[in-house]
Design an enzyme around this catalytic site. Structure first.
Site, PDB file in Angstrom:
ATOM      1  N   THR A  25       0.825  -1.210   0.000  1.00 45.17           N
ATOM      2  CA  THR A  25       0.000   0.000   0.000  1.00 45.17           C
ATOM      3  C   THR A  25       0.859   1.260   0.000  1.00 45.17           C
ATOM      4  OG1 THR A  25      -1.266  -1.279   1.585  1.00 45.17           O
ATOM      5  CG2 THR A  25      -2.128   0.872   1.033  1.00 45.17           C
ATOM      6  N   ARG A  39       7.974  -2.554   2.584  1.00 41.10           N
ATOM      7  CA  ARG A  39       8.106  -2.523   4.039  1.00 41.10           C
ATOM      8  C   ARG A  39       8.484  -3.898   4.542  1.00 41.10           C
ATOM      9  NH1 ARG A  39       3.314   1.037   6.755  1.00 41.10           N
ATOM     10  NH2 ARG A  39       3.728   2.558   5.117  1.00 41.10           N
ATOM     11  N   SER A  95       6.459   4.185   8.188  1.00 40.57           N
ATOM     12  CA  SER A  95       5.293   4.897   8.694  1.00 40.57           C
ATOM     13  C   SER A  95       4.978   4.602  10.157  1.00 40.57           C
ATOM     14  CB  SER A  95       4.102   4.589   7.797  1.00 40.57           C
ATOM     15  OG  SER A  95       3.064   5.462   8.102  1.00 40.57           O
ATOM     16  N   HIS A  96       3.798   4.035  10.404  1.00 39.01           N
ATOM     17  CA  HIS A  96       3.347   3.814  11.776  1.00 39.01           C
ATOM     18  C   HIS A  96       3.866   2.495  12.357  1.00 39.01           C
ATOM     19  CE1 HIS A  96       0.768   1.825   8.972  1.00 39.01           C
ATOM     20  NE2 HIS A  96       0.469   0.973   9.919  1.00 39.01           N
ATOM     21  N   LYS A 133      10.052   4.058  -0.136  1.00 40.88           N
ATOM     22  CA  LYS A 133       8.922   4.345  -1.013  1.00 40.88           C
ATOM     23  C   LYS A 133       9.345   5.370  -2.052  1.00 40.88           C
ATOM     24  CE  LYS A 133       5.615   7.333   0.856  1.00 40.88           C
ATOM     25  NZ  LYS A 133       4.229   7.754   0.960  1.00 40.88           N
ATOM     26  N   ASP A 137       6.074   8.815  10.379  1.00 40.22           N
ATOM     27  CA  ASP A 137       6.561   9.677   9.287  1.00 40.22           C
ATOM     28  C   ASP A 137       5.729  10.949   9.124  1.00 40.22           C
ATOM     29  OD1 ASP A 137       4.383   8.189   8.380  1.00 40.22           O
ATOM     30  OD2 ASP A 137       5.041   8.291   6.295  1.00 40.22           O
ATOM     31  N   ASP A 150       2.453  11.571   8.562  1.00 43.19           N
ATOM     32  CA  ASP A 150       1.336  11.770   7.635  1.00 43.19           C
ATOM     33  C   ASP A 150      -0.021  11.439   8.249  1.00 43.19           C
ATOM     34  OD1 ASP A 150       1.702   9.053   7.634  1.00 43.19           O
ATOM     35  OD2 ASP A 150       1.993   8.852   5.470  1.00 43.19           O
ATOM     36  N   ARG A 151      -0.022  10.831   9.438  1.00 41.86           N
ATOM     37  CA  ARG A 151      -1.316  10.519  10.062  1.00 41.86           C
ATOM     38  C   ARG A 151      -1.618  11.473  11.201  1.00 41.86           C
ATOM     39  NH1 ARG A 151      -2.308   4.103  10.470  1.00 41.86           N
ATOM     40  NH2 ARG A 151      -1.593   3.579   8.374  1.00 41.86           N
ATOM     41  N   GLU A 198      -8.746   8.973   4.938  1.00 45.07           N
ATOM     42  CA  GLU A 198      -8.868   7.535   5.149  1.00 45.07           C
ATOM     43  C   GLU A 198      -9.218   7.283   6.607  1.00 45.07           C
ATOM     44  OE1 GLU A 198      -6.307   4.826   2.635  1.00 45.07           O
ATOM     45  OE2 GLU A 198      -4.852   6.289   3.359  1.00 45.07           O
ATOM     46  N   GLU A 199      -9.909   6.167   6.835  1.00 41.26           N
ATOM     47  CA  GLU A 199     -10.308   5.807   8.198  1.00 41.26           C
ATOM     48  C   GLU A 199      -9.107   5.544   9.098  1.00 41.26           C
ATOM     49  OE1 GLU A 199      -9.405   2.603   9.171  1.00 41.26           O
ATOM     50  OE2 GLU A 199      -8.647   2.335   7.131  1.00 41.26           O
ATOM     51  N   LYS A 248      -1.008  12.360   2.667  1.00 40.72           N
ATOM     52  CA  LYS A 248      -1.771  12.766   3.833  1.00 40.72           C
ATOM     53  C   LYS A 248      -0.832  13.536   4.751  1.00 40.72           C
ATOM     54  CE  LYS A 248      -1.417   8.040   5.702  1.00 40.72           C
ATOM     55  NZ  LYS A 248      -1.106   7.133   4.590  1.00 40.72           N
ATOM     56  N   ARG A 275      -8.292  -6.910   8.205  1.00 41.08           N
ATOM     57  CA  ARG A 275      -8.996  -5.737   8.715  1.00 41.08           C
ATOM     58  C   ARG A 275     -10.489  -5.901   8.418  1.00 41.08           C
ATOM     59  NH1 ARG A 275      -4.618  -2.811  10.015  1.00 41.08           N
ATOM     60  NH2 ARG A 275      -3.038  -2.260   8.470  1.00 41.08           N
TER      61      ARG A 275
HETATM   62  C1  VG1 Z   1      -2.712   1.082   6.015  1.00 39.44           C
HETATM   63  C2  VG1 Z   1      -4.003   1.863   6.093  1.00 39.44           C
HETATM   64  C3  VG1 Z   1      -4.175   2.715   4.843  1.00 39.44           C
HETATM   65  C4  VG1 Z   1      -2.945   3.604   4.663  1.00 39.44           C
HETATM   66  C5  VG1 Z   1      -1.692   2.753   4.658  1.00 39.44           C
HETATM   67  C6  VG1 Z   1      -0.432   3.598   4.611  1.00 39.44           C
HETATM   68  O1  VG1 Z   1      -2.753   0.209   4.914  1.00 39.44           O
HETATM   69  O2  VG1 Z   1      -5.109   1.010   6.258  1.00 39.44           O
HETATM   70  O3  VG1 Z   1      -5.352   3.468   4.963  1.00 39.44           O
HETATM   71  O4  VG1 Z   1      -3.032   4.321   3.462  1.00 39.44           O
HETATM   72  O5  VG1 Z   1      -1.626   1.971   5.846  1.00 39.44           O
HETATM   73  O6  VG1 Z   1      -0.414   4.528   5.656  1.00 39.44           O
HETATM   74  P1  VG1 Z   1      -3.100  -1.349   5.052  1.00 39.44           P
HETATM   75  O7  VG1 Z   1      -2.922  -1.907   3.676  1.00 39.44           O
HETATM   76  O8  VG1 Z   1      -2.160  -1.908   6.085  1.00 39.44           O
HETATM   77  O9  VG1 Z   1      -4.511  -1.418   5.533  1.00 39.44           O
HETATM   78  V1  VG1 Z   1       1.046   5.046   6.323  1.00 39.44           V
HETATM   79  O10 VG1 Z   1       0.791   6.168   7.581  1.00 39.44           O
HETATM   80  O11 VG1 Z   1       1.648   3.624   6.761  1.00 39.44           O
HETATM   81  O12 VG1 Z   1       1.765   5.746   4.990  1.00 39.44           O
HETATM   82 CO    CO Z   2       2.493   7.283   8.005  1.00 38.89          CO
END
Ligand code: VG1
Ligand code: CO
Length: 538
Positions: A17, A21, A112-113, A125, A278, A280-281, A362-363, A375, A491
């Site tokens: 996505t 990673r 990211s997270h 990325k 990072d 963005d959230r 996004e949720e 984001k 999910r």
């Molecule tokens: C998750 C979230 C998605 C988001 C993606 C990257 O993806 O659900 O909404 O865009 O992380 O976010 P997944 O495929 O694990 O559901 V970030 O802050 O990691 O750039």
């Molecule tokens: Co992020």
């Protein structure tokens, strides 16, 4: 010295996505990061002499791979690299630097997270010249190149001093070390009414911003405490650490528990917010009032005109498919379109570039606008502050009024993390097999596997998640995560619309209880994964 180093393909370097990673240990294998970076360059053309932006979220291994990426950009013929001081750039700041400098693209180092540190995760990325995550047609080619790679090029034997800003050169390429915050802060100042926010803080308004020991610490301190006059100490966990201080930098009530508990306590300040690894959230919590990301998107869209950058109104709104339909109701009232895209920010890029939408979300706690192509966590915090400064109401009363005016979309995501990948695959397969037979049972109106036709370039993305749509507008959605690094993460997204304001006090999990049971039964989650309960509920 430019060297060409022989190498062999690694398995599974497919970008998910948001980029590639994997565990740090996997990235630390000799040639692993180099293979992926060379495959990115091999998938692109026309970049000779052009500018590449490079930066990362500061996690463990960032420093090493930054130098590698710069050396490889030089050897592959880029003319200039712009890199954040200390090798740091938040994802939205990197997007801004790419756009501002008309760079060819950028390489962002982040998972990211996901947790960091030697046993945590790392990621790479590629973002294109519009500042946004590479679209599928590029990531597919990158992946194809990783399967056939036989060598990579690198300017070796030199490293860049990332400690101070300034210009140097490596392998004939210019390297500019830039301040990570200045340009980003200037952009925020254009969009928001900083005077009004300054007055808000002057009036005694108090907030806490939890940077979770990740990239947004310096941005939060510079903008909130430095430019907007919030008292010192407003930013907590404000120093970026390679292992994020052991925190899991995912801004949700589970991982930002300290902030969440504070906001629910007697001594809560007016406003609480957090960002991720990072930057963005975003997480938004008022005193005694958690705001779900789906609601936050709707409320930001409904109030955006209060900020100078959006005073002209919105062209349209976009949300990812699993995000609740709260934003759709706002779009309807504003008389604008609401687009529904697959999960992942890359799907918003074309809509933003074409001027069809202004705000996206996004949720999973991501919101942003056409100011960059990612984001943007702090952007959402500043837009909330701008709205609070203009409305001079509590977060709680803004939320209550919104539910009164638009109705409430009860919403929750249940994650079953690190389940057996084969079991998760079979679970999805079995759901796909039930698509014909489920309608008419349990009040289900329609079942599909979400597919998206991009209205701008006509590309089609299939198999983006199984949707169960109910007669009363409720939904259950199932999909597998594309960002996990161990096993599979299932999910399950559950949503129910509640038009009646009398029931607004009802707790979310209670309001959704029947649908939650059904989500487990229909997919046979317990039998197939051995899990009675989700690992994370947001
Ligand atoms: C998750 C979230 C998605 C988001 C993606 C990257 O993806 O659900 O909404 O865009 O992380 O976010 P997944 O495929 O694990 O559901 V970030 O802050 O990691 O750039
Ligand atoms: Co992020």
């Amino acid at each position: 010295m430019i060297q060409t180093i022989p190498t062999k393909p690694f398995d599974g370097q497919q970008p998910g996505t948001s980029g590639l990673r994997k565990k740090v240990k996997i990235f630390q294998q000799p040639h692993y990061a180099e293979n992926f970076i060379q495959s990115i360059f091999n998938a692109l053309d026309g970049f000779a002499g052009q500018t590449l932006v490079v930066g990362g979220d500061g996690r463990f291994f960032n420093r090493e791979v930054i130098q590698t990426a710069i050396g490889m950009a030089a050897a592959n013929g880029f003319g200039r690299v712009l890199v954040g001081q200390g090798g740091l750039l938040s994802t939205p700041a990197a997007s801004n630097i790419i756009r501002r400098n008309k760079a060819y693209g950028g390489i962002i180092l982040s998972a990211s997270h996901n947790p960091g540190g030697p046993d945590g995760d790392f990621g790479i990325k590629y973002n294109a010249g519009n500042g946004g995550p590479a679209p599928e047609k590029i990531t597919d080619v990158i992946f194809a190149r990783t399967t056939t790679i036989s060598s990579y090029k690198i300017a070796s034997g030199q490293s860049v001093d990332l400690g101070k800003t300034g210009v140097s050169s490596i392998g004939g390429m210019t390297v500019e070390v830039v301040d990570p915050i200045v340009d980003y802060a200037a952009l925020m100042q254009q969009l928001f009414d900083f005077d009004a926010i300054r007055d808000l803080f002057k009036s005694g308004f108090r907030m806490r911003f939890d940077a979770m020991c990740a990239i947004t610490g310096p941005y939060g301190k510079g903008i909130l405490e430095g430019m907007l006059g919030a008292p010192a100490g407003t930013v907590m966990n404000g120093t970026p650490l390679p292992d994020f201080g052991g925190h899991h930098p995912d801004p949700n009530p589970v991982h930002a528990k300290e902030l969440y508990d504070l906001m629910m306590s007697e001594s809560a300040p007016d406003f609480g917010a957090a960002s991720d690894g990072d930057g963005d959230r975003n997480l938004i919590i008022g005193r005694n009032q958690f705001v779900t990301p789906s609601d936050s998107l709707a409320m930001l869209a409904a109030n955006a005109h209060l900020a100078p950058g959006y005073a002209r109104g919105l062209a349209g709104i976009a949300r990812s498919m699993p995000t609740s339909a709260a934003a759709d109701r706002v779009a309807e009232k504003l008389g604008i379109k609401c687009y529904e895209t697959p999960t992942g920010w890359k799907y918003f890029g074309n809509l933003l570039d074409a001027g069809l939408v202004t705000i996206c979300g996004e949720e999973s706690a991501g919101t942003g606008s056409d100011h960059v192509r990612e984001k943007d966590g702090l952007w959402a915090v500043l837009l909330w502050l701008n709205i609070l400064a203009r409305r001079r109401q509590s977060v709680e009363s803004i939320v209550r009024e919104h539910w009164r005016d638009y109705g409430r979309n009860h919403y929750s995501r249940h994650d079953y993390e690190e389940v057996d990948a084969e079991a998760a695959g079979n679970l999805m397969k079995s759901l796909r097999g039930q698509m014909e037979t489920l309608p008419d049972k349990h009040g289900i109106k329609m079942v599909d596997d979400f597919a998206y036709d991009d209205p701008v370039d006509g590309s089609r993305s299939e198999a983006q998640g199984i949707r169960l749509l109910f007669e009363d507008g409720s939904r259950i959605v199932y999909r597998l995560s594309g960002t996990g690094t161990a096993g599979a993460t299932l999910r399950v997204y559950i949503e129910k619309f509640q038009p009646d304001s009398n029931l607004h006090g009802v707790e979310t999990q209670a309001a959704l209880a029947d649908l939650i049971d059904l989500s487990r039964n229909i997919a046979e989650i317990q039998r197939r994964t051995g899990r009675d309960l989700p690992t994370v509920i947001t």
